[in-house]
Design a protein around this motif. Sequence first.
Motif, short mmCIF file in Angstrom:
data_model
loop_
_atom_site.label_atom_id
_atom_site.label_comp_id
_atom_site.label_asym_id
_atom_site.label_seq_id
_atom_site.Cartn_x
_atom_site.Cartn_y
_atom_site.Cartn_z
N ALA A 1 -16.19 -3.44 18.90
CA ALA A 1 -16.99 -4.19 18.39
C ALA A 1 -17.93 -4.70 18.90
O ALA A 1 -19.29 -4.56 18.77
CB ALA A 1 -17.13 -3.54 16.74
N MET A 2 -17.82 -5.61 19.19
CA MET A 2 -18.39 -6.57 20.14
C MET A 2 -19.40 -6.32 21.36
O MET A 2 -20.28 -6.29 22.48
CB MET A 2 -17.91 -7.99 20.48
N ALA A 3 -18.18 -5.65 22.01
CA ALA A 3 -18.40 -5.07 23.47
C ALA A 3 -18.97 -4.20 23.59
O ALA A 3 -20.22 -3.53 24.54
CB ALA A 3 -16.92 -4.25 24.15
N VAL A 4 -19.35 -2.99 22.83
CA VAL A 4 -20.09 -1.91 22.38
C VAL A 4 -21.63 -2.20 22.28
O VAL A 4 -22.73 -2.34 22.60
CB VAL A 4 -20.20 -0.86 20.78
N ALA A 5 -21.77 -3.90 20.84
CA ALA A 5 -22.75 -4.25 21.00
C ALA A 5 -23.68 -4.58 21.73
O ALA A 5 -24.90 -4.76 22.30
CB ALA A 5 -22.92 -5.34 19.62
N GLY A 6 -22.78 -5.81 22.99
CA GLY A 6 -23.33 -5.98 23.63
C GLY A 6 -23.95 -5.25 25.43
O GLY A 6 -24.61 -4.98 26.02
N LEU A 7 -23.07 -4.13 24.97
CA LEU A 7 -23.64 -3.02 26.27
C LEU A 7 -25.43 -2.50 24.80
O LEU A 7 -26.04 -2.44 26.52
CB LEU A 7 -22.38 -1.28 26.07
N ASN A 8 -25.11 -2.41 24.25
CA ASN A 8 -26.80 -1.96 23.66
C ASN A 8 -27.54 -2.77 24.60
O ASN A 8 -28.69 -2.59 24.48
CB ASN A 8 -26.29 -1.69 22.00
N VAL A 9 -27.01 -4.66 24.22
CA VAL A 9 -27.97 -4.95 24.60
C VAL A 9 -28.52 -5.31 25.71
O VAL A 9 -29.85 -5.46 26.51
CB VAL A 9 -27.32 -6.80 24.79
N ALA A 10 -27.82 -5.02 26.27
CA ALA A 10 -27.64 -5.04 27.78
C ALA A 10 -28.87 -3.85 28.46
O ALA A 10 -29.93 -3.93 28.92
CB ALA A 10 -26.81 -4.12 29.09
N LYS A 11 -28.70 -2.90 27.66
CA LYS A 11 -29.78 -1.37 27.87
C LYS A 11 -30.69 -1.96 27.65
O LYS A 11 -31.66 -1.39 27.90
CB LYS A 11 -29.15 -0.40 27.23
N GLN A 12 -31.22 -2.70 26.18
CA GLN A 12 -32.48 -2.92 25.35
C GLN A 12 -33.07 -3.64 26.87
O GLN A 12 -34.42 -3.51 26.55
CB GLN A 12 -32.34 -3.30 24.43
N GLU A 13 -31.92 -4.91 27.51
CA GLU A 13 -32.89 -5.53 28.32
C GLU A 13 -33.14 -5.06 29.37
O GLU A 13 -33.61 -5.67 30.44
CB GLU A 13 -32.27 -6.51 28.47
N GLY A 14 -33.05 -3.52 30.16
CA GLY A 14 -32.80 -2.41 31.48
C GLY A 14 -31.97 -3.29 32.36
O GLY A 14 -32.01 -3.04 33.02
N ILE A 15 -31.06 -3.71 32.09
CA ILE A 15 -30.02 -4.31 32.67
C ILE A 15 -28.72 -3.47 33.05
O ILE A 15 -27.95 -2.52 31.40
CB ILE A 15 -29.31 -5.59 32.49
N LYS A 16 -28.50 -2.84 33.83
CA LYS A 16 -27.92 -1.77 34.68
C LYS A 16 -26.63 -2.47 34.50
O LYS A 16 -26.08 -3.19 34.74
CB LYS A 16 -28.06 -0.90 35.79
N VAL A 17 -25.62 -0.89 33.56
CA VAL A 17 -24.10 -1.84 33.65
C VAL A 17 -23.98 -0.10 34.07
O VAL A 17 -23.30 1.06 34.20
CB VAL A 17 -23.04 -1.36 32.50
N PRO A 18 -22.74 -0.74 35.16
CA PRO A 18 -22.13 -1.80 35.46
C PRO A 18 -22.76 -2.59 37.40
O PRO A 18 -22.45 -3.52 37.26
CB PRO A 18 -20.65 -1.28 35.95
N ASP A 19 -23.66 -1.18 37.35
CA ASP A 19 -24.53 -1.85 38.65
C ASP A 19 -25.37 -3.64 38.47
O ASP A 19 -24.72 -4.09 39.90
CB ASP A 19 -25.58 -1.59 38.95
N GLU A 20 -25.49 -4.42 37.65
CA GLU A 20 -25.73 -5.61 37.30
C GLU A 20 -24.84 -6.10 36.66
O GLU A 20 -24.91 -7.20 36.31
CB GLU A 20 -27.10 -5.39 36.85
N LEU A 21 -23.87 -5.14 35.64
CA LEU A 21 -23.33 -6.23 34.30
C LEU A 21 -22.32 -5.51 34.53
O LEU A 21 -22.70 -4.33 33.87
CB LEU A 21 -24.37 -6.26 33.31
#
Length: 352
Positions: A254-274
Amino acid sequence: MQESRVTIDDVAKASGVSKSAVSYALNGKPGVSERTRAKVLRVAEEMGWRPSSAAKALSNARTNNIGLILTRENELFGGEPWMMELIGGLGVELEKVNYSLLIRVAGSPEAELETTKDWIATEAVDGMLVLNVEIGDQRVRLHKQHPEMPVLFLAHPSLTSGLPNLWSDDASAARLAVDYLHEQCHTCIARVAGPEELGHTLIRDQAFIDEAMNMGMRYNCLHAGFTPESGADATRRLLSFPEPPTAIIYDNDAMAVAGLNVAKQEGIKVPDELSIMSWDDSFLCMSVTPGISAIGRNVVESGRMAAKLLIDVINGGTVESVPEPAYELRLRESTGGAPHRGDGDASQRWAV
C-alpha cells in the motif's frame, strides 16, 4: 439472590476486579495476586456462587475456534492484501478440521491484552494466533504465564521466548533487495519502514543498514504506519533531501503504490529517475503502471502452515520454531539501473 443466579460477572462487580481475574481466581490459575485471589474467593463464598454442572462440562469441551485479535488501524484491514491472504490461508486449512477463526478487533494494545486475558480465563477459544509482536511484548509474557492456552506467534524466534512460532527470514530478504539494487549501480537508497516498535521492523532495519554498509551504499530510513497516507508523506520527505535516493523500498504494498503516485505527481519518471520496490507482493503491485517490483512470498501458504501448526499445538503436539516459505525477488517495470544525475533534464529535476 439465589445461588443459581450468581454469576462470575456478579462476583467481579462485587470484588471490584475484572471478569478474567475472577475466572483466574476461581479456577486456581496464575495471573492474579494471592491477595486478589483470597478476596475473590471470599466474596464468591459470601454471595453463594457455585459453578454449574453445565459450566463444568463446557470447561472441558473444545470450542473449535481459533482466536485472532487485531489492533492495527481498522482502515488497513480492508486495504492490505497481506492480511486478507493470511486469513484466506488460515480459513482454507481450518475448514478441513471443522475449526472457525474468531476475529476480534481491539482499539489499543491494552484492550488486546485484556481480551487475551479474558479468552485465557474463560477458555473462549482453543488456541490463539498472535501477530505484530513488539520488542518486549507483554503478550509473550502473558502466554508464558499461561501455557494452558495453546498459542502460535507469527514472529521471529528471538521475540517469542521459546513459545511456538512461525517466522519469516526478513534479514535475508533485506539483503536480497539491497544486493539487487547494488547490481543496478544504485549508491543512494532509502526505505519507508513500518512502525519502529514492531520486532520485524527492527530486524529489517539492522539488515538493511549492515548490507548497505557492506556494499558501500548510502542508506536512509523513515518509519511510517503502513497506510498509504504515511507512505506518501515519507516519500515526499525523502525526495526533498539534498541528495534524494535513486531507489526506495517500502515495507508494504500500500505504501509502495502511494510512493509511485507521489513520484508521478512530482514528474519523476519511474524507473528512469527513481526505482520503487515493495516488501510483500500482491495484486496492488500488478494493478498499477509501471508494475511494482516486490520481495514476495506465498502468504496464503503461510496462513495454511500457521493453521496446521496451531492445531498440532492444540492436539498436544510439540511445535517450536518453523520457517515460512522463502522470499523471492519478483522484478517488474518499477526498478532499473541507477540514473545518471549529471545528464540533461534529470540533473535539473534533482537539483536543490
